[in-house]
Design a protein around this motif. Sequence first.
Motif, PDB file in Angstrom:
ATOM      1  N   THR A 108     -57.701  17.588  24.541  1.00 38.30           N
ATOM      2  CA  THR A 108     -57.730  16.220  24.018  1.00 38.30           C
ATOM      3  C   THR A 108     -59.092  15.923  23.395  1.00 38.30           C
ATOM      4  O   THR A 108     -59.179  15.314  22.325  1.00 38.30           O
ATOM      5  CB  THR A 108     -57.419  15.215  25.148  1.00 38.30           C
ATOM      6  OG1 THR A 108     -56.158  15.550  25.735  1.00 38.30           O
ATOM      7  CG2 THR A 108     -57.372  13.793  24.623  1.00 38.30           C
ATOM      8  N   LEU A 109     -60.160  16.367  24.047  1.00 38.48           N
ATOM      9  CA  LEU A 109     -61.504  16.182  23.503  1.00 38.48           C
ATOM     10  C   LEU A 109     -61.639  16.873  22.150  1.00 38.48           C
ATOM     11  O   LEU A 109     -62.162  16.283  21.197  1.00 38.48           O
ATOM     12  CB  LEU A 109     -62.553  16.733  24.470  1.00 38.48           C
ATOM     13  CG  LEU A 109     -63.994  16.708  23.960  1.00 38.48           C
ATOM     14  CD1 LEU A 109     -64.483  15.271  23.774  1.00 38.48           C
ATOM     15  CD2 LEU A 109     -64.904  17.460  24.902  1.00 38.48           C
ATOM     16  N   ILE A 110     -61.153  18.099  22.037  1.00 34.63           N
ATOM     17  CA  ILE A 110     -61.236  18.833  20.756  1.00 34.63           C
ATOM     18  C   ILE A 110     -60.459  18.080  19.671  1.00 34.63           C
ATOM     19  O   ILE A 110     -60.930  17.959  18.532  1.00 34.63           O
ATOM     20  CB  ILE A 110     -60.699  20.271  20.900  1.00 34.63           C
ATOM     21  CG1 ILE A 110     -61.493  21.054  21.939  1.00 34.63           C
ATOM     22  CG2 ILE A 110     -60.677  20.979  19.548  1.00 34.63           C
ATOM     23  CD1 ILE A 110     -62.867  21.476  21.545  1.00 34.63           C
ATOM     24  N   GLN A 111     -59.269  17.571  20.000  1.00 34.27           N
ATOM     25  CA  GLN A 111     -58.496  16.801  19.015  1.00 34.27           C
ATOM     26  C   GLN A 111     -59.306  15.589  18.544  1.00 34.27           C
ATOM     27  O   GLN A 111     -59.324  15.266  17.355  1.00 34.27           O
ATOM     28  CB  GLN A 111     -57.152  16.344  19.620  1.00 34.27           C
ATOM     29  CG  GLN A 111     -56.199  17.456  19.958  1.00 34.27           C
ATOM     30  CD  GLN A 111     -55.498  18.076  18.762  1.00 34.27           C
ATOM     31  OE1 GLN A 111     -55.712  17.713  17.606  1.00 34.27           O
ATOM     32  NE2 GLN A 111     -54.652  19.046  19.037  1.00 34.27           N
ATOM     33  N   GLY A 112     -59.999  14.923  19.467  1.00 33.86           N
ATOM     34  CA  GLY A 112     -60.825  13.769  19.104  1.00 33.86           C
ATOM     35  C   GLY A 112     -62.003  14.160  18.233  1.00 33.86           C
ATOM     36  O   GLY A 112     -62.328  13.476  17.261  1.00 33.86           O
ATOM     37  N   ILE A 113     -62.653  15.266  18.569  1.00 33.46           N
ATOM     38  CA  ILE A 113     -63.775  15.760  17.767  1.00 33.46           C
ATOM     39  C   ILE A 113     -63.315  16.090  16.353  1.00 33.46           C
ATOM     40  O   ILE A 113     -64.043  15.886  15.387  1.00 33.46           O
ATOM     41  CB  ILE A 113     -64.425  16.987  18.450  1.00 33.46           C
ATOM     42  CG1 ILE A 113     -65.167  16.533  19.713  1.00 33.46           C
ATOM     43  CG2 ILE A 113     -65.348  17.731  17.491  1.00 33.46           C
ATOM     44  CD1 ILE A 113     -65.633  17.664  20.599  1.00 33.46           C
ATOM     45  N   ALA A 114     -62.070  16.561  16.244  1.00 38.97           N
ATOM     46  CA  ALA A 114     -61.508  16.899  14.927  1.00 38.97           C
ATOM     47  C   ALA A 114     -61.138  15.651  14.132  1.00 38.97           C
ATOM     48  O   ALA A 114     -60.717  15.755  12.982  1.00 38.97           O
ATOM     49  CB  ALA A 114     -60.287  17.791  15.104  1.00 38.97           C
ATOM     50  N   GLY A 115     -61.296  14.470  14.751  1.00 40.61           N
ATOM     51  CA  GLY A 115     -61.017  13.225  14.042  1.00 40.61           C
ATOM     52  C   GLY A 115     -59.557  12.815  14.071  1.00 40.61           C
ATOM     53  O   GLY A 115     -59.143  11.951  13.291  1.00 40.61           O
ATOM     54  N   LYS A 116     -58.780  13.396  14.958  1.00 44.36           N
ATOM     55  CA  LYS A 116     -57.364  13.062  15.026  1.00 44.36           C
ATOM     56  C   LYS A 116     -57.176  11.693  15.670  1.00 44.36           C
ATOM     57  O   LYS A 116     -57.908  11.305  16.571  1.00 44.36           O
ATOM     58  CB  LYS A 116     -56.589  14.119  15.837  1.00 44.36           C
ATOM     59  CG  LYS A 116     -56.660  15.507  15.229  1.00 44.36           C
ATOM     60  CD  LYS A 116     -56.061  15.515  13.834  1.00 44.36           C
ATOM     61  CE  LYS A 116     -56.121  16.888  13.202  1.00 44.36           C
ATOM     62  NZ  LYS A 116     -55.485  16.931  11.890  1.00 44.36           N
ATOM     63  N   SER A 117     -56.191  10.965  15.196  1.00 44.37           N
ATOM     64  CA  SER A 117     -55.816   9.693  15.795  1.00 44.37           C
ATOM     65  C   SER A 117     -54.918   9.978  16.988  1.00 44.37           C
ATOM     66  O   SER A 117     -54.261  11.018  17.058  1.00 44.37           O
ATOM     67  CB  SER A 117     -55.041   8.834  14.793  1.00 44.37           C
ATOM     68  OG  SER A 117     -55.856   8.530  13.689  1.00 44.37           O
TER      69      SER A 117
END
Length: 159
Positions: free
Chosen positions: A39-48
């Motif tokens: 989840t953290l990686i998805q957030g770092i990637a800028g995903k909503s």
Amino acid sequence: PFDMELLSNSIAKGEHALKTIDGKDVVLVVGSTGTGKSTLIQGIAGKSFRQENYQFDAVDPLPEFEIGHDKSSKTKTISVFCRPNTSKKSSMVYVDTPGFFDTKGPEVDIATSVCLTQVSILVTAQRSICFTETHLVFLAIFFRVGRQEVSFLAFYRRG
């Protein structure tokens, strides 16, 4: 019974990721299964994200960083996300890992250990973020001069 084929395949998939990190600055995301590493990686990637019943899912997620919603591991090998850097210097690389005591068995734990040993050899600088079930968060920073580790820093917070 111990599954040698699973061990071999897990190491082989990890070796593909290792080629991406050679000589780069790396943030290594480690921790227990289900604590939010992917989840953290998805957030770092800028995903909503969308929320439903206290669970978060990425909108248009990165394919190799599936978010699980139980204690069954979704991440089976180390995976890398390269965050583009606006300068001409090297990009930061984020490494997602299977959870500690992975639910897929000791073969995945062994393969992860083998790959993480290689990470520390290949990278220019390594920073680690560790998630645990007790809400302790560790941030470890290792800088290398040649083969010499120079610095270590750790933080924790009680939940």
